[in-house]
Design a protein around this motif. Structure first.
Motif, PDB file in Angstrom:
ATOM      1  N   LEU A   1      12.166   1.895  -4.909  1.00 29.76           N
ATOM      2  CA  LEU A   1      11.381   0.842  -5.548  1.00 29.76           C
ATOM      3  C   LEU A   1      10.303   1.441  -6.439  1.00 29.76           C
ATOM      4  CD1 LEU A   1      10.966  -1.613  -2.525  1.00 29.76           C
ATOM      5  CD2 LEU A   1      12.405  -1.924  -4.538  1.00 29.76           C
ATOM      6  N   GLY A   2       9.706   2.543  -5.994  1.00 30.84           N
ATOM      7  CA  GLY A   2       8.668   3.179  -6.792  1.00 30.84           C
ATOM      8  C   GLY A   2       9.189   3.679  -8.128  1.00 30.84           C
TER       9      GLY A   2
ATOM     10  N   SER B   1       3.094  10.459   0.213  1.00 36.80           N
ATOM     11  CA  SER B   1       4.015  10.017   1.269  1.00 36.80           C
ATOM     12  C   SER B   1       3.551   8.666   1.817  1.00 36.80           C
ATOM     13  CB  SER B   1       4.053  11.041   2.407  1.00 36.80           C
ATOM     14  OG  SER B   1       4.500  12.291   1.936  1.00 36.80           O
ATOM     15  N   PRO B   2       4.487   7.827   2.265  1.00 35.68           N
ATOM     16  CA  PRO B   2       4.082   6.547   2.863  1.00 35.68           C
ATOM     17  C   PRO B   2       3.287   6.778   4.137  1.00 35.68           C
ATOM     18  CG  PRO B   2       6.424   6.941   3.197  1.00 35.68           C
ATOM     19  CD  PRO B   2       5.946   8.002   2.256  1.00 35.68           C
TER      20      PRO B   2
ATOM     21  N   SER C   1      10.860   4.253   6.082  1.00 36.56           N
ATOM     22  CA  SER C   1      11.352   3.520   4.896  1.00 36.56           C
ATOM     23  C   SER C   1      11.072   4.290   3.609  1.00 36.56           C
ATOM     24  CB  SER C   1      10.688   2.142   4.811  1.00 36.56           C
ATOM     25  OG  SER C   1      10.982   1.349   5.956  1.00 36.56           O
ATOM     26  N   ALA C   2      10.856   5.594   3.728  1.00 37.89           N
ATOM     27  CA  ALA C   2      10.494   6.414   2.565  1.00 37.89           C
ATOM     28  C   ALA C   2      11.541   6.325   1.458  1.00 37.89           C
ATOM     29  CB  ALA C   2      10.275   7.862   2.985  1.00 37.89           C
ATOM     30  N   ALA C   3      12.825   6.330   1.820  1.00 36.67           N
ATOM     31  CA  ALA C   3      13.876   6.302   0.813  1.00 36.67           C
ATOM     32  C   ALA C   3      13.837   4.981   0.027  1.00 36.67           C
ATOM     33  CB  ALA C   3      15.234   6.489   1.467  1.00 36.67           C
TER      34      ALA C   3
ATOM     35  N   GLY D   1       0.822  -1.208   0.000  1.00 41.01           N
ATOM     36  CA  GLY D   1       0.000   0.000   0.000  1.00 41.01           C
ATOM     37  C   GLY D   1       0.852   1.252   0.000  1.00 41.01           C
ATOM     38  N   ASP D   2       1.909   1.256   0.809  1.00 43.65           N
ATOM     39  CA  ASP D   2       2.815   2.405   0.838  1.00 43.65           C
ATOM     40  C   ASP D   2       3.579   2.531  -0.474  1.00 43.65           C
ATOM     41  OD1 ASP D   2       2.149   3.466   3.236  1.00 43.65           O
ATOM     42  OD2 ASP D   2       4.001   2.949   4.289  1.00 43.65           O
TER      43      ASP D   2
END
Length: 283
Positions: free
Chosen positions: A282-283, A268-269, A275-277, A258-259
């Motif tokens: 990955l995004g 934003s997650p 783990s945003a970075a 989902g994030d």
């Protein structure tokens, strides 16, 4: 109990028209549906008549009935849930046997000449034969018998069972109320409580479980394994994740994906801001 849930409980106990011989208590996982159902059962069985019952006829906590209920020995209350074997492994469904055992319970006169309460949690774990056996009882429940079915997946129940229940949506606590409760109950700072709630998908009881250092370590290990995909081989990740039950890793995987979708869309997650970075990569 959270305030919105306490209000809903008062409305149920204070207005007989809201009650039914079978209530389907549904809501999100980890918000305290089981606690709500137990409080409702206790209130229905309470024999207190003084002001101690409070508005909406909440259980007084002082009468013999409340004492028996708190000691898990009330003769007019029958809980049904998932059973564990001798090794402590919990069954994945409720078999027909404990449902059949209810026939003698609802066939007897109430010990205290009041209501008889059956609480099934989680109701969506009923096997097919168990659900069919329950259906017969719901069709002919007997005098002053109340069935409380707790679930976060009502659609997993047969339509015939759902149609014989009055559905009651259990409200989730507000984010601020959940943070305040978790900070007090787990003895953590509000910022840590907010972080745990985000990791638990906003479910306060799941967040309380995560507050245990051992559970949090296991949670982080699983998150690290899932987050290493696809750089790490699927087999290696599966071996690490497979050491935990699906109850642990499956919701975690859902929230991670989902994030990932949110970050891919430029948002934003929500669950794993730390783990945003990695998510952005990955995004």
């Amino acid at each position: 109990m959270f305030e919105a849930q306490a209000d809903a409980l008062r409305r149920l106990l204070g207005d007989p028209s809201r009650l039914h011989h079978a209530l389907l208590l549904e809501g999100r996982p980890g918000i305290g549906k089981g606690r709500f159902a137990a409080a409702l059962a206790k209130g229905l069985l309470c024999e207190g008549t003084d002001a101690g019952r409070g508005p909406g006829r909440l259980a007084c906590g002082r009468c013999p009935s409340c004492g028996w209920f708190d000691a898990a020995s009330h003769p007019d209350f029958r809980p049904v849930g998932l059973l564990a074997d001798k090794e402590g492994k919990v069954a994945w469904e409720i078999s027909i046997d404990p449902i059949r055992d209810l026939e003698s319970f609802i066939g007897l006169t109430a010990f205290r000449d009041g209501a008889r309460i059956v609480l099934i949690d989680p109701a969506d774990a009923l096997s097919g034969p168990a659900a069919n056996a329950l259906l017969k009882m719901l069709e002919e429940p007997g005098e002053r018998t109340v069935f409380l079915l707790v679930t976060h997946r009502p659609d997993q129940l047969p339509a015939t069972v759902r149609s014989r229940c009055r559905r009651v949506r259990i409200p989730a606590p507000t984010p601020s109320e959940a943070v305040a409760w978790l900070a007090a109950d787990a003895a953590v700072a509000p910022t840590e409580a907010a972080r745990l709630l985000a990791m638990a998908g906003g479910a306060p009881l799941h967040a309380r479980d995560l507050a245990d250092p051992a559970n949090l370590t296991a949670h982080r290990t699983l998150l690290e394994a899932i987050g290493s995909l696809p750089d790490t081989s699927l087999i290696a990740v599966a071996e690490r994740v497979g050491t935990a039950s699906a109850v642990r890793w499956y919701p975690l995987l859902q929230r991670w994906l989902g994030d990932l979708v949110r970050v891919s869309a430029g948002a934003s997650p929500r669950h794993f801001p730390e783990s945003a970075a990695r998510l952005a990569q990955l995004g």
